[in-house]
Design a protein around this motif. Structure first.
Motif, PDB file in Angstrom:
ATOM      1  N   TYR A 120     -10.178  -2.720  -9.327  1.00 34.10           N
ATOM      2  CA  TYR A 120      -9.221  -3.672  -8.754  1.00 34.10           C
ATOM      3  C   TYR A 120      -9.363  -3.731  -7.238  1.00 34.10           C
ATOM      4  N   GLU A 121      -9.457  -2.580  -6.599  1.00 34.07           N
ATOM      5  CA  GLU A 121      -9.544  -2.546  -5.138  1.00 34.07           C
ATOM      6  C   GLU A 121     -10.887  -3.048  -4.637  1.00 34.07           C
ATOM      7  N   ARG A 166      -0.759   4.537  -6.579  1.00 36.23           N
ATOM      8  CA  ARG A 166      -1.549   3.903  -7.630  1.00 36.23           C
ATOM      9  C   ARG A 166      -1.016   4.305  -8.998  1.00 36.23           C
ATOM     10  N   GLU A 193      -1.624   8.038 -10.604  1.00 41.19           N
ATOM     11  CA  GLU A 193      -1.643   9.193  -9.704  1.00 41.19           C
ATOM     12  C   GLU A 193      -0.623  10.220 -10.175  1.00 41.19           C
ATOM     13  N   ASN A 250      -8.241   1.187 -11.175  1.00 43.77           N
ATOM     14  CA  ASN A 250      -7.756   1.041  -9.803  1.00 43.77           C
ATOM     15  C   ASN A 250      -8.909   0.800  -8.833  1.00 43.77           C
ATOM     16  N   SER A 298      -7.841   5.489 -13.252  1.00 42.69           N
ATOM     17  CA  SER A 298      -8.525   5.764 -11.991  1.00 42.69           C
ATOM     18  C   SER A 298      -9.664   4.775 -11.771  1.00 42.69           C
ATOM     19  N   LYS A 329      -3.818  -3.006  -3.375  1.00 37.77           N
ATOM     20  CA  LYS A 329      -3.651  -1.924  -4.339  1.00 37.77           C
ATOM     21  C   LYS A 329      -2.879  -2.495  -5.524  1.00 37.77           C
ATOM     22  N   TYR A 330      -3.268  -2.090  -6.748  1.00 38.24           N
ATOM     23  CA  TYR A 330      -2.583  -2.610  -7.926  1.00 38.24           C
ATOM     24  C   TYR A 330      -1.197  -1.979  -8.037  1.00 38.24           C
ATOM     25  N   ASP A 356       0.807  -1.217   0.000  1.00 41.24           N
ATOM     26  CA  ASP A 356       0.000   0.000   0.000  1.00 41.24           C
ATOM     27  C   ASP A 356       0.842   1.269   0.000  1.00 41.24           C
TER      28      ASP A 356
END
Length: 231
Positions: free
Chosen positions: A116-117, A81, A84, A113, A110, A124-125, A77
């Motif tokens: 995915y989450e 991401r 970003e 992500n 965005s 987190k990817y 984490d």
């Protein structure tokens, strides 16, 4: 300019080892509070001592692989991401090529992500970018999620509520966590190489850990299940 502490300092000093690992892995509380003390204990007991920064990274990777899943997830984490554009470390900014990304790609990343989450609860990817642009990372995340590319103007599809979440006990969740940990290690070795020490791709036993296109994935979305029921 980003620099690394001398090897001997990293072997003996908590602050120097923290600086080294934070530069290569991204700083986080779990790195400072857990990984650094564990490595100092292992280094103190080691005979011979690590002979390079690379050997310290390998020792850190071995320690990370021994952690429980939720601790590994907390460590991952610390990485930003993909996509970003603010709050990035200097090395992350270089790796993600922030100035060359079209707004449509950032919008798609965005949403991917977020998907995915939603799918991999608590993850987190993270991927070893390895010189690829953000646009080149988009199909990797789509492949992981089992979805196709978005049409222009539809970057926010599919909807978040269609995702079937996975928890830590799921085999696929654990497989994705393992991939992410290996990619974090590859990122660290690539950074070390960029900062001047031989590592990464030239180091034996370092397979590329990123997702390959074409890997079959199970159904991930509720709409897919409903469609099958109608057949």
């Amino acid at each position: 300019m980003t620099s690394l502490p001398p090897l001997q300092s990293a072997l003996q000093s908590k602050d120097a080892l923290d600086q080294l690992l934070s530069t290569l892995f991204e700083h986080s509380p779990i790195l400072s509070d857990t990984l650094v003390p564990q490595l100092l204990e292992r280094i103190a007991a080691a005979d011979p001592k690590p002979q390079s920064h690379l050997e310290i990274v390998d020792l850190a990777a071995d320690q990370l692989r021994s952690w429980p899943p939720l601790s590994q997830a907390a460590f991952i984490d610390s990485h930003p991401r993909i996509g970003e554009v603010s709050g990035l470390s200097a090395l992350s900014a270089q790796e993600q090529a922030t100035k060359a990304t079209p707004p449509s790609v950032l919008a798609r990343l965005s949403h991917l992500n977020a998907l995915y989450e939603q799918r991999y609860t608590g993850l987190k990817y993270v991927v070893f970018v390895n010189g690829r642009s953000r646009a080149e990372i988009v199909p990797l995340i789509e492949e992981t999620l089992g979805i196709g590319p978005a049409e222009e103007g539809h970057e926010a599809e599919p909807a978040l509520e269609t995702v079937i979440p996975l928890e830590v006990e799921d085999v696929e969740w654990q497989r994705e966590l393992k991939r992410a940990i290996e990619d974090v290690v590859h990122i660290a070795k690539a950074r070390l190489k960029a900062l001047g020490e031989h590592t990464a791709a030239n180091h034996p036993g370092s397979p590329l850990g990123s997702v390959k296109l074409g890997t079959p994935k199970p159904l991930l979305f509720k709409a897919d299940q409903l469609a099958l029921r109608r057949l």
